[in-house]
Design a protein around this motif. Sequence first.
Motif, PDB file in Angstrom:
ATOM      1  N   THR A  46       0.835  -1.207   0.000  1.00  0.00           N
ATOM      2  CA  THR A  46       0.000   0.000   0.000  1.00  0.00           C
ATOM      3  C   THR A  46       0.869   1.256   0.000  1.00  0.00           C
ATOM      4  O   THR A  46       0.556   2.243  -0.696  1.00  0.00           O
ATOM      5  CB  THR A  46      -0.919  -0.008   1.236  1.00  0.00           C
ATOM      6  OG1 THR A  46      -1.646  -1.235   1.278  1.00  0.00           O
ATOM      7  CG2 THR A  46      -1.896   1.144   1.198  1.00  0.00           C
ATOM      8  N   THR A  60      -5.367   1.010  -1.166  1.00  0.00           N
ATOM      9  CA  THR A  60      -5.827  -0.042  -0.257  1.00  0.00           C
ATOM     10  C   THR A  60      -6.620  -1.099  -1.008  1.00  0.00           C
ATOM     11  O   THR A  60      -6.448  -2.307  -0.797  1.00  0.00           O
ATOM     12  CB  THR A  60      -6.682   0.568   0.858  1.00  0.00           C
ATOM     13  OG1 THR A  60      -5.916   1.568   1.540  1.00  0.00           O
ATOM     14  CG2 THR A  60      -7.106  -0.491   1.855  1.00  0.00           C
ATOM     15  N   THR A  63      -4.313  -3.319  -3.001  1.00  0.00           N
ATOM     16  CA  THR A  63      -3.601  -4.261  -2.141  1.00  0.00           C
ATOM     17  C   THR A  63      -4.488  -5.413  -1.723  1.00  0.00           C
ATOM     18  O   THR A  63      -4.084  -6.589  -1.772  1.00  0.00           O
ATOM     19  CB  THR A  63      -3.069  -3.532  -0.895  1.00  0.00           C
ATOM     20  OG1 THR A  63      -2.249  -2.432  -1.302  1.00  0.00           O
ATOM     21  CG2 THR A  63      -2.264  -4.471  -0.030  1.00  0.00           C
TER      22      THR A  63
END
Length: 336
Positions: A46, A60, A63
Amino acid sequence: MAAWSACLILLGVVVHYFAQAVATLRFVALPVAIALLLAALLFPITKRLRRAGLRPIWATWATMLLAFAILVGTGWIVGARANAEFPRLVAQLRKSVEEVQEWLITGPLHLQKAQIQQWVDQITDLITTQQAVIGNTVLTGATVAVEVLASLVLLLFVTFFLLKDGDRIWAWVLRAFGGVAPRVDRAGRAAWATLSQYVQGTVAVAAVHGIIMGIVLAGMGVPLWAPLAVLIFFASFIPIVGIFIAGGLATLVTLGSQGPILALVFVGILVVEQQLENHVLQPLIVGRAVNFHPLAVILVLAVGGVLAGITGAAVAVPIAAVIYRALPELRGGPPA
């Protein structure tokens, strides 16, 4: 001595009630603990995506989707291999059982066929008499499955927000400490760095361990080598104890499918590879994150296992390492 004794008694009472609270809220505490470990593992990805120009929300999401894709891909490969090789394993195990029965009859023990059949009938009767217990276990398992699903949803939410707003959450927590906030901040950052280094290093070592053992099992022609390699990978997260359990299961499968000679060869390779992992990979990859004596590791694992079973043994070492690294920062003064 009286003052120290009073402090130790007070600390023991606090730890006791804290452990009781965690045990009562285990379906909340366990997902949060696993989410912290996952966040420590995934946060470098991230962070790199944020530096590349992505907004925190998109970094986010990227990820999380990457981690989910890796898990799904691994699960699909393991499931496909297990579905293809399980009938072969059953046939080989049946053949091995017949060979053992033949050896018991014609070998030095000279057992009677009726005796062996009697033992088989006793085992079958035992399983039949336990059908009611098994049925109740299945019903209880359905209830547990609902709780596990709820914990999994909580785990995903906590991991997502730790990756997205971890710095803001930490700043909000520090406000509660007033004048000692700088000291708590240093301790928290030291703990987070230790946890990140431990988790990332352990994953790397476990991956190397699982890949090597998977190649060995595949080279020997052992059925279910892919599920066994994944099992060895996850077992590597439990120091000392996990590899004995996973290695023992892989040895039994090798013994039942390929015979005792290849099983002994696998045990030898497993022992050598484990020694290389302990004396080369762990110091080089994990580094100083967990600089514990083996006796300390064993004691920490024992305490974690007694308090919370396999889960406690898995998280005992990182918790002890975090506390060990955070206490000096919490106790010391500001840096020069």
